[in-house]
Scaffold this active site. Structure first.
Site, mmCIF file in Angstrom:
data_model
loop_
_atom_site.group_PDB
_atom_site.id
_atom_site.type_symbol
_atom_site.label_atom_id
_atom_site.label_comp_id
_atom_site.label_asym_id
_atom_site.label_seq_id
_atom_site.Cartn_x
_atom_site.Cartn_y
_atom_site.Cartn_z
ATOM 1 N N TYR A 112 4.290 -22.094 0.537
ATOM 2 C CA TYR A 112 4.295 -23.471 0.044
ATOM 3 C C TYR A 112 5.724 -24.011 0.142
ATOM 4 O O TYR A 112 6.411 -24.179 -0.858
ATOM 5 C CB TYR A 112 3.820 -23.528 -1.406
ATOM 6 C CG TYR A 112 2.389 -23.105 -1.604
ATOM 7 C CD1 TYR A 112 1.384 -23.508 -0.736
ATOM 8 C CD2 TYR A 112 2.033 -22.321 -2.688
ATOM 9 C CE1 TYR A 112 0.065 -23.135 -0.932
ATOM 10 C CE2 TYR A 112 0.708 -21.942 -2.893
ATOM 11 C CZ TYR A 112 -0.263 -22.358 -2.002
ATOM 12 O OH TYR A 112 -1.564 -21.981 -2.203
ATOM 13 N N TRP B 236 0.016 -11.714 -4.892
ATOM 14 C CA TRP B 236 -1.119 -12.600 -5.117
ATOM 15 C C TRP B 236 -1.883 -12.708 -3.810
ATOM 16 O O TRP B 236 -1.455 -13.373 -2.909
ATOM 17 C CB TRP B 236 -0.656 -13.980 -5.603
ATOM 18 C CG TRP B 236 -1.806 -14.794 -6.091
ATOM 19 C CD1 TRP B 236 -2.454 -15.793 -5.430
ATOM 20 C CD2 TRP B 236 -2.457 -14.654 -7.356
ATOM 21 N NE1 TRP B 236 -3.483 -16.277 -6.196
ATOM 22 C CE2 TRP B 236 -3.504 -15.600 -7.389
ATOM 23 C CE3 TRP B 236 -2.268 -13.806 -8.452
ATOM 24 C CZ2 TRP B 236 -4.356 -15.729 -8.481
ATOM 25 C CZ3 TRP B 236 -3.111 -13.945 -9.527
ATOM 26 C CH2 TRP B 236 -4.143 -14.899 -9.542
ATOM 27 N N GLU C 129 1.823 -20.447 -15.417
ATOM 28 C CA GLU C 129 2.145 -21.744 -14.809
ATOM 29 C C GLU C 129 1.819 -22.903 -15.738
ATOM 30 O O GLU C 129 1.512 -24.007 -15.294
ATOM 31 C CB GLU C 129 1.422 -21.917 -13.472
ATOM 32 C CG GLU C 129 1.853 -20.900 -12.423
ATOM 33 C CD GLU C 129 1.291 -21.202 -11.036
ATOM 34 O OE1 GLU C 129 0.511 -22.156 -10.895
ATOM 35 O OE2 GLU C 129 1.649 -20.475 -10.091
#
Length: 754
Positions: A433, A506, A373
């Protein structure tokens, strides 16, 4: 002959000092971290600074040797070593092995002092990430005692032994390269290959620092099916005496990553479906013992994973050894994460060299991760150059493996950053998200169509769950039921697309992230399939076991969700068996088959009922109880929150802090309101940057209305968002939140069209 003395016992520890003369600390044993308690209790206030470790050696207790090296297996994140008051070494990077020659400083009584520092800086990675940077000497410390002629101990923490097997047909060629120092005439190397049962297969004696072996009808390292390991030992011998020796296991296998067919091991398709792992756990932080590593690997094996992404740094050598033994395919990476630091380039290079040198011989590793990221704020020229340097470095050091990156959702599909590594993976959280779960599979289809020659994987996806429960779970509620739904959907979308070269949940375990303030238990990321203390396997754990494990089982979901208000309730069962029968108070309510391994039953909810799921001889049991009023113990309550959802005034037909950002921005007045809030947040962030008291380790957040991160987070309620950005040290008072809510209450919700 080499001798290794473990030095974990009896260190004197003093917190918050750089004075190596202080002696008023406390006695501790290694491994040790000073953040074992404050590293995951929330508040983003765990101690980051310098601490002192002191140990005394007596020469009479040491074996006779020409040279003595201190070996540190992990000290986070920078360290200075003093022996007898003299500074001998400095090391930057908290996750790798490094050594210090202390021979000249050895006295009858030798005092070792180590200053370890995990304070913020602009040189050593990581500095910004969603996990706690535990400080301390948290892995083993050894004293390596060797002859003057020895295998190199100075080169990036390696063993001095490099083994490169190449499979050709049914045989294998094994090239061996050794690196040794201070060799003398008359000395020779003895190379010996052993099979798994320690039977000697072949021996060679030579003065050359390289050798080649031919293994006829080689026994392949074949993942979980058959993780066969050979062993190679090399000795330095003089006049029949062994002066030094090193030994490494190795495995022979071929692999390739195909953009259409995914991962191929030894010529056969071998889907990589697994998890990511952080090394820390409740009660000990990152100062793990061998039994902790074994418990982790056993849980990962139980879930049926074929791969682990070892995030976001180099893990303990013992864990890589376990992966070799168990046949798990590994992604290994450095902590080049979240924020590119132009002043940190040399540290990315040194950490990558250590990662590759120290782990080259592990057959489990197939890809080296360049970064995670890192393009969250975009890809500038310095970032791209850093990645090209790392990519070239890895290919120069290792001709046998591939490079990869973990890109974040906002990274555009045509970003030049994606063209650098051999293969690519993305971190996506659609359905958590922002967005929804249905977006995941189509996104990968689009990427695959746009880049048919780039292998694409999913390096992170997940959803948080604590001990909250609901019969009507929704995105963002932190219930175990929503996490189960989320993973059911992601399993069906990702596992059925064979071109996806690897998937990594994750996370396997909840882990410390002290900056986090959400879910009702601050200081942790709760996306794990298993709790941070490893004591509870969430229902989603069994969703994966149903798809991946061959071990027959049946699991009744919702055992912690007993009190239910509805007259008819949904009961879910996970199993890898073809048929499940459900019993309520001893009576069968039917049998069901489910090709997707997820079995759903409607159960009448009357009084108290004992529920038993059976699949052949297997069974699992729980209970439900009819209640008239919802049990508030099951509903999310933020710990230490200024406001909870139930404190917010929410008139019907009007917006409130409990509404999603995306819904508020669906109307013009809502967009204007949010732009105002965005300006307020920016002012708070700018003020935080200028403040000398700014806490480290937070996040810089792009909250522009059209920003990629904002689009991703559109599924958050305003209240949840204001809680989360506390990680960026942006905090709102109760009065500010109530004022925001009052303004939202004036905005009418758009009428829904049929």
């Amino acid at each position: 002959m080499r001798k290794i003395i473990n030095l974990n016992k009896d260190w004197l520890f003093t917190k918050d000092t750089t004075d190596i003369t202080i002696r008023d600390g406390k006695q501790i044993d290694l491994p040790h971290t000073w953040n074992a308690e404050d590293g995951y209790d929330g508040g983003n206030d765990y101690f980051r600074g310098s601490c002192l470790y002191v140990k005394t050696l007596e020469k009479k207790d040491l074996p006779v040797a020409d040279l003595y090296y201190l070996e540190f297996r992990g000290a986070n994140s920078s360290a200075d070593v003093f022996v007898g008051g003299e500074k001998l070494a400095h090391h930057d990077g908290g996750y790798s092995t490094w050594r210090v020659d202390i021979t000249a400083q050895i006295k009858e009584v030798t005092e070792i002092a180590v200053i370890v520092d995990n304070s913020p800086n602009e040189i050593v990675y990581p500095q910004m990430a969603d996990f706690t940077f535990y400080g301390g000497i948290y892995r083993d410390v050894n004293l390596i005692c060797v002859n003057n002629s020895h295998f190199d101990l100075d080169y990036f923490g390696g063993s001095g032994l490099v083994i490169t097997p190449t499979v050709v047909g049914s045989d294998a060629k094994v090239d061996v390269q050794v690196y040794a120092k201070n060799l003398k005439e008359g000395q020779k190397f003895v190379y010996t290959v052993y099979d798994r049962e320690e039977n000697e297969l072949e021996r060679k004696e030579t003065t050359e620092q390289s050798a080649t072996f031919e293994l006829k009808n080689v026994h392949l390292w074949n993942g979980r099916k058959d993780p066969y390991l050979y062993c190679l030992e090399v000795e330095i011998v003089e006049n029949g005496e062994v002066l030094d020796n090193v030994c490494n296991r190795f495995g022979c296998r071929t692999f390739k990553i195909d953009p259409n067919n995914g991962f191929i091991l030894n010529g056969e398709e071998y889907p990589l479906r697994g998890v990511s792992r952080h090394q820390d756990r409740f009660g000990v932080g990152n100062a793990l013992l061998p039994e902790h590593h074994r418990e982790d690997i056993d849980l990962i094996m139980e879930v049926g994973a074929t791969t682990i992404r070892l995030a976001h740094y180099q893990h303990d050598q013992y864990f890589y050894d376990l992966c070799d033994e168990k046949g798990l395919v590994i992604w290994a990476e450095i902590p080049y994460i979240s924020r590119h630091m132009p002043t940190g380039r040399e540290n990315t290079i040194s950490q990558m060299k250590e990662l590759v040198v120290q782990n080259y011989n592990h057959p489990s590793i197939v890809v080296w991760g360049l970064s995670n990221e890192i393009s969250i704020a975009g890809s500038d020229n310095d970032l791209l150059e850093n990645h090209r340097i790392l990519n070239d470095l890895v290919h120069d050091m290792d001709k046998t493996r591939l490079t990869t990156i973990a890109a974040v959702s906002m990274c555009k599909m045509d970003d030049p950053y994606l063209q650098i590594p051999d293969v690519v993976s993305y971190n996506h959280y659609f359905g958590w998200y922002g967005g929804d779960t249905s977006m995941n599979g189509p996104w990968f289809d689009k990427f695959h169509a746009m880049h048919p020659n780039i292998p694409i994987g999913c390096s992170e996806y997940g959803c948080e769950a604590l001990n909250w429960h609901s019969s009507n779970p929704f995105q963002g509620d932190y219930t175990e039921e929503y996490q189960a739904f989320y993973h059911e959907e992601l399993i069906k979308q990702l596992f059925t697309r064979k071109y996806i070269w690897a998937t990594h949940v994750w996370n396997m375990f909840d882990f410390g992230a002290d900056a986090r303030a959400e879910g009702g238990e601050n200081g942790q990321n709760h996306k794990g399939l298993v709790t941070m203390d490893r004591k509870y396997k969430k229902d989603s754990f069994y969703a994966y076991k149903a798809w991946l494990s061959d071990e027959p089982f049946v699991h009744l979901c919702g055992k912690r969700y007993i009190d239910r208000v509805e007259d008819v309730t949904k009961v879910t069962v996970y199993s890898n068996q073809p048929e499940v029968e459900l019993f309520v108070n001893g009576e069968s309510i039917g049998k069901k088959s489910a090709p997707d391994h997820f079995f759903y039953f409607d159960v009448k909810n009357v009084g108290e009922s004992v529920i038993v799921a059976k699949a052949g001889d297997l069974s699992d049991e729980g209970k439900i109880r009819k209640v008239e009023v919802f049990n508030e113990d099951y509903r999310l309550k933020e710990q230490g929150a200024i406001l909870n959802w139930f404190d917010v005034e929410a008139p019907e037909g009007r917006f409130s802090l409990n509404d999603k950002i995306s819904d508020i921005m669906s109307c013009f007045r809502g967009k204007l309101w949010f732009l105002g809030v965005g300006l307020t947040i920016k002012k708070k962030m700018d003020a935080g940057k200028k403040s000398k008291d700014k806490k480290a380790g937070g996040f810089e957040v792009d909250l522009k209305a059209d920003g990629g991160l904002m689009q991703m987070m559109g599924g958050f309620t305003v209240l949840r968002l204001t809680s989360m950005i506390g990680m960026a040290n942006v905090n709102f008072t109760k009065e500010e939140l109530l004022k925001m809510n009052k303004k939202l209450n004036r905005i009418k919700k758009p009428k829904k069209t049929k």
